[in-house]
Enzyme design. Structure first.
Site, PDB file in Angstrom:
ATOM      1  N   ASN A   1      41.331  45.804  32.382  1.00  0.00           N
ATOM      2  CA  ASN A   1      41.614  46.674  33.811  1.00  0.00           C
ATOM      3  C   ASN A   1      40.616  47.846  33.518  1.00  0.00           C
ATOM      4  O   ASN A   1      40.545  48.455  32.506  1.00  0.00           O
ATOM      5  CB  ASN A   1      42.921  46.819  34.081  1.00  0.00           C
ATOM      6  CG  ASN A   1      43.421  47.885  33.055  1.00  0.00           C
ATOM      7  OD1 ASN A   1      43.610  47.507  31.970  1.00  0.00           O
ATOM      8  ND2 ASN A   1      44.452  48.681  33.598  1.00  0.00           N
TER       9      ASN A   1
ATOM     10  N   GLU B   1      48.504  51.930  23.340  1.00  0.00           N
ATOM     11  CA  GLU B   1      48.743  52.053  24.837  1.00  0.00           C
ATOM     12  C   GLU B   1      48.857  50.723  25.356  1.00  0.00           C
ATOM     13  O   GLU B   1      48.321  50.037  25.817  1.00  0.00           O
ATOM     14  CB  GLU B   1      47.405  52.848  25.206  1.00  0.00           C
ATOM     15  CG  GLU B   1      47.023  54.091  24.745  1.00  0.00           C
ATOM     16  CD  GLU B   1      47.819  55.204  25.107  1.00  0.00           C
ATOM     17  OE1 GLU B   1      48.699  55.075  25.907  1.00  0.00           O
ATOM     18  OE2 GLU B   1      47.666  56.294  24.259  1.00  0.00           O
TER      19      GLU B   1
ATOM     20  N   CYS C   1      47.938  50.678  34.613  1.00  0.00           N
ATOM     21  CA  CYS C   1      48.932  50.393  33.580  1.00  0.00           C
ATOM     22  C   CYS C   1      49.943  51.627  34.154  1.00  0.00           C
ATOM     23  O   CYS C   1      51.345  51.454  33.829  1.00  0.00           O
ATOM     24  CB  CYS C   1      48.670  51.069  32.187  1.00  0.00           C
ATOM     25  SG  CYS C   1      47.728  52.531  32.135  1.00  0.00           S
TER      26      CYS C   1
ATOM     27  N   GLU D   1      46.685  59.514  23.364  1.00  0.00           N
ATOM     28  CA  GLU D   1      45.339  59.762  23.608  1.00  0.00           C
ATOM     29  C   GLU D   1      45.013  60.825  24.476  1.00  0.00           C
ATOM     30  O   GLU D   1      45.893  61.348  25.137  1.00  0.00           O
ATOM     31  CB  GLU D   1      44.429  58.284  24.265  1.00  0.00           C
ATOM     32  CG  GLU D   1      44.418  57.079  23.367  1.00  0.00           C
ATOM     33  CD  GLU D   1      43.677  56.101  23.963  1.00  0.00           C
ATOM     34  OE1 GLU D   1      43.631  55.816  25.312  1.00  0.00           O
ATOM     35  OE2 GLU D   1      42.838  55.365  23.248  1.00  0.00           O
TER      36      GLU D   1
HETATM   37  P1  NAD Z   1      45.701  41.924  26.301  1.00  0.00           P
HETATM   38  O1  NAD Z   1      46.983  42.464  25.335  1.00  0.00           O
HETATM   39  O2  NAD Z   1      45.973  40.389  26.654  1.00  0.00           O
HETATM   40  O3  NAD Z   1      44.403  42.282  25.803  1.00  0.00           O
HETATM   41  C1  NAD Z   1      43.877  43.400  25.230  1.00  0.00           C
HETATM   42  C2  NAD Z   1      43.041  43.444  24.324  1.00  0.00           C
HETATM   43  O4  NAD Z   1      43.477  42.691  23.045  1.00  0.00           O
HETATM   44  C3  NAD Z   1      41.731  42.195  24.687  1.00  0.00           C
HETATM   45  O5  NAD Z   1      40.590  42.697  24.295  1.00  0.00           O
HETATM   46  C4  NAD Z   1      42.289  41.112  23.855  1.00  0.00           C
HETATM   47  O6  NAD Z   1      41.175  40.303  23.594  1.00  0.00           O
HETATM   48  C5  NAD Z   1      42.836  41.548  22.713  1.00  0.00           C
HETATM   49  N1  NAD Z   1      43.537  40.729  21.771  1.00  0.00           N
HETATM   50  C6  NAD Z   1      44.298  39.615  22.125  1.00  0.00           C
HETATM   51  N2  NAD Z   1      45.224  39.176  21.133  1.00  0.00           N
HETATM   52  C7  NAD Z   1      44.741  39.926  19.912  1.00  0.00           C
HETATM   53  C8  NAD Z   1      45.147  39.575  18.626  1.00  0.00           C
HETATM   54  N3  NAD Z   1      45.753  38.961  18.305  1.00  0.00           N
HETATM   55  N4  NAD Z   1      44.403  40.493  17.881  1.00  0.00           N
HETATM   56  C9  NAD Z   1      43.583  41.446  18.501  1.00  0.00           C
HETATM   57  N5  NAD Z   1      43.165  41.748  19.570  1.00  0.00           N
HETATM   58  C10 NAD Z   1      43.859  40.788  20.384  1.00  0.00           C
HETATM   59  O7  NAD Z   1      45.897  42.836  27.416  1.00  0.00           O
HETATM   60  P2  NAD Z   1      45.168  42.777  28.980  1.00  0.00           P
HETATM   61  O8  NAD Z   1      45.850  41.492  29.758  1.00  0.00           O
HETATM   62  O9  NAD Z   1      43.801  42.700  28.547  1.00  0.00           O
HETATM   63  O10 NAD Z   1      45.734  43.921  29.642  1.00  0.00           O
HETATM   64  C11 NAD Z   1      46.440  44.373  30.391  1.00  0.00           C
HETATM   65  C12 NAD Z   1      47.702  45.068  29.814  1.00  0.00           C
HETATM   66  O11 NAD Z   1      47.091  46.419  29.074  1.00  0.00           O
HETATM   67  C13 NAD Z   1      48.714  45.612  30.705  1.00  0.00           C
HETATM   68  O12 NAD Z   1      49.996  45.317  30.024  1.00  0.00           O
HETATM   69  C14 NAD Z   1      48.526  46.886  30.981  1.00  0.00           C
HETATM   70  O13 NAD Z   1      49.735  47.829  31.215  1.00  0.00           O
HETATM   71  C15 NAD Z   1      48.057  47.262  29.722  1.00  0.00           C
HETATM   72  N6  NAD Z   1      47.200  48.757  29.665  1.00  0.00           N
HETATM   73  C16 NAD Z   1      47.905  49.927  29.181  1.00  0.00           C
HETATM   74  C17 NAD Z   1      47.287  51.125  29.306  1.00  0.00           C
HETATM   75  C18 NAD Z   1      47.719  52.226  28.764  1.00  0.00           C
HETATM   76  O14 NAD Z   1      47.074  53.297  28.397  1.00  0.00           O
HETATM   77  N7  NAD Z   1      49.196  52.363  28.397  1.00  0.00           N
HETATM   78  C19 NAD Z   1      45.823  51.003  30.003  1.00  0.00           C
HETATM   79  C20 NAD Z   1      45.437  49.895  30.571  1.00  0.00           C
HETATM   80  C21 NAD Z   1      46.063  49.012  30.265  1.00  0.00           C
END
Ligand code: NAD
Length: 497
Positions: free
Chosen positions: A159, A257, A291, A466
């Protein structure tokens, strides 16, 4: 079939960026990249493995001596050039982001501007940065030396991908770290622009490396690499937990995050028109894939029916359509898998709440990951759509009777990222802001963040912060040096009396 216009200069292959060069995976593997309107592959991206991560970490280690030796002003000059290079590609970047992620083009433009601002901000921070000194009378002085931690591993979600990558890239580079970034596999397109941006800005080769690929492969290899002492992760809470567990044996420094289910609390005495505008935008902009979305709206009973009806009317009129159309307010959800997940929550919501708006694909859009903004009213606190992050244009609304109940409901989920409070009683606004369990609170205001302020959540929404000085602290080790200024009086153990 519904299609979105292809941006010009769309690459057919998205390569890794290792040691200042665009390279394929060592084993030549790639994966399909889809656009969320046609759901057809439009490019192949290099599918990184542990070998590619190892190459990238070696490049980052080799560049560390050079980049960390730049003084702060020289590093700031490069950061400002990166910001210039982002701005020079502003339009292409927004088109790429919109095409790949389904974000409405007007909102993608804002992301590109914000990414450039972020580099300028961290350039300013390091030029103004000092180190602390503590003097104890005439006896001793102690001072802090700040050094970059080393090779940072950055893992980011789909996102607003480019902007979120900038949140990590800018402070990591500002601090003197070199890095390996693993962008989200659903949205690798805009990250391909970093390569030309870094090259144009004169960033030394290897200071920033990008390895594309699947989380469980390239991401996991980055987490597990012994020469990556620090991990900054943004993504889902489940993945965050897994990464924390994986990094525990090496005691890595981590920042997390994670997800959110943020409450927007509306009291009867609030400026209800302003609250409505902000709540509708806060939960439906960025396709609801935000998020900090205020995805639970808690409304004081006296105005509940009226406010909920108005919210539903606005949701029904939100313009859903082609992300490339400047009139579009909600575009296409990022990926068919995510779309199915969101639609499943809509199905669950039909049993858990009263559907007042949306709940289906708009009639005029026969293909693509589209959902009309959806409002469920009368949602109980134990409902799944109240408790779980949906990450789409779906909002759960519930009434409350007292201030205590508002706080209790606001805190009744595992998450604690953001909260929004609407009241004209400022004492109550502050009381609530302090009582709500979240990292960030906005009172009678919109989700606008000053880049100097800490960003992050509590509970299942994250670990660490952050933004601003917090980021520089994260990417630096501090060492304290104690120096005697006069005679040192040490107890003389073992000496003759
Ligand atoms: P996700 O956890 O599926 O993936 C995030 C990243 O992690 C991707 O690059 C993915 O390839 C990687 N990843 C997945 N498995 C991994 C592993 N085993 N080891 C290392 N890396 C791995 O999340 P998403 O679906 O891409 O993003 C949406 C989520 O992100 C939502 O829950 C949202 O709330 C959160 N988010 C949080 C913030 C914040 O600042 N708090 C900001 C934006 C999004």
């Amino acid at each position: 079939m519904t299609t979105s216009p292809r941006p010009e200069a769309l690459p057919e292959t998205i390569h890794h960026w290792i040691g200042g060069e665009r390279v394929p995976s060592a084993d030549g593997r790639t994966f399909d990249v889809l656009d969320p309107v046609s759901n057809q592959p439009y490019a192949q991206a290099a599918r990184g493995s542990a070998d590619d991560i190892a190459r990238a970490v070696t490049a980052a280690k080799n560049a560390f001596g050079v980049w960390s030796a730049y003084d702060n002003r020289r590093r700031a000059q490069v950061l400002n050039k990166i910001a210039d290079a982002i701005e020079a590609r502003h339009d292409r970047l927004a088109r790429f982001e919109s095409f790949d992620s389904g974000l409405p083009i007007t909102q993608a433009r804002g992301q590109a501007r914000r990414a450039a601002e972020n580099f300028r901000y961290f350039a300013d921070v390091i030029v103004g940065l000092g180190e602390e000194a503590f003097r104890q009378g005439t006896e001793q002085i102690s001072y802090v030396v700040r050094t970059p931690v080393g090779v940072a591993g950055l893992i980011t979600p789909w996102n607003t991908p480019f902007m979120l990558e900038s949140w990590k890239l800018a402070p990591a580079l500002a601090s003197g770290c070199t890095l390996v970034l693993k962008p989200a596999e659903w949205t690798p397109l805009s990250a391909s622009l970093w390569t030309e941006i870094f090259a144009e800005a004169g960033l030394p080769a290897g200071a920033a490396n990008i390895v594309h690929g699947i989380g469980e492969e390239a991401g996991q290899a980055l987490v597990d690499h012994p020469d990556v002492p620090l991990l900054s992760f943004t993504g889902s809470t489940d993945t965050g937990r897994h990464i924390l567990r994986s990094s525990a044996p090496d005691l890595k420094t981590v920042s997390m995050e994670l997800g959110g289910k943020s409450p927007a609390v509306v009291f009867a005495d609030a400026d209800l028109d302003a609250a409505l505008d902000s709540i509708v935008f806060g939960v439906f902009s960025l396709n609801g894939e935000r998020c900090t979305a205020g995805s639970r709206v808690l409304v004081e009973r006296g105005v509940y029916d009226d406010f909920t009806t108005r919210l539903a009317e606005r949701a029904a009129h939100v313009r859903v359509g082609d992300p490339a159309d400047p009139d579009t307010q909600v575009g296409a959800l990022v990926h068919p898998e995510h779309y199915d997940r969101v639609m499943n929550y809509v199905k669950i919501g039909r049993e858990e709440g009263r559907l007042l708006a949306g709940g289906a694909r708009p009639d005029h859009l026969d293909r693509g990951n589209y959902l009309q903004p959806t409002v469920f009213a009368d949602v109980s606190r134990d409902a799944r759509i109240f408790q779980e992050e949906i990450f789409g244009p779906v909002v759960a609304v519930a009434p409350f009777d007292t201030e205590d109940e508002a706080v209790e409901l606001a805190n009744a989920t595992p998450f604690g990222l953001a909260a929004y409070i609407w009241t004209s009683d400022l004492k109550r606004g502050h009381r609530l802001a302090h009582a709500v369990e979240s990292g960030m609170v906005w009172i009678n205001s919109h989700n606008v963040r000053d880049l100097r302020t800490p960003f992050g959540g509590v509970k299942a929404s994250g670990v660490g912060r952050e933004g601003g000085a917090h980021s520089i602290d994260f990417y630096s080790d501090s060492k304290i040096v104690h120096v005697a200024l006069g005679d040192v009086h040490v107890p003389r153990f073992g000496a003759a009396r």
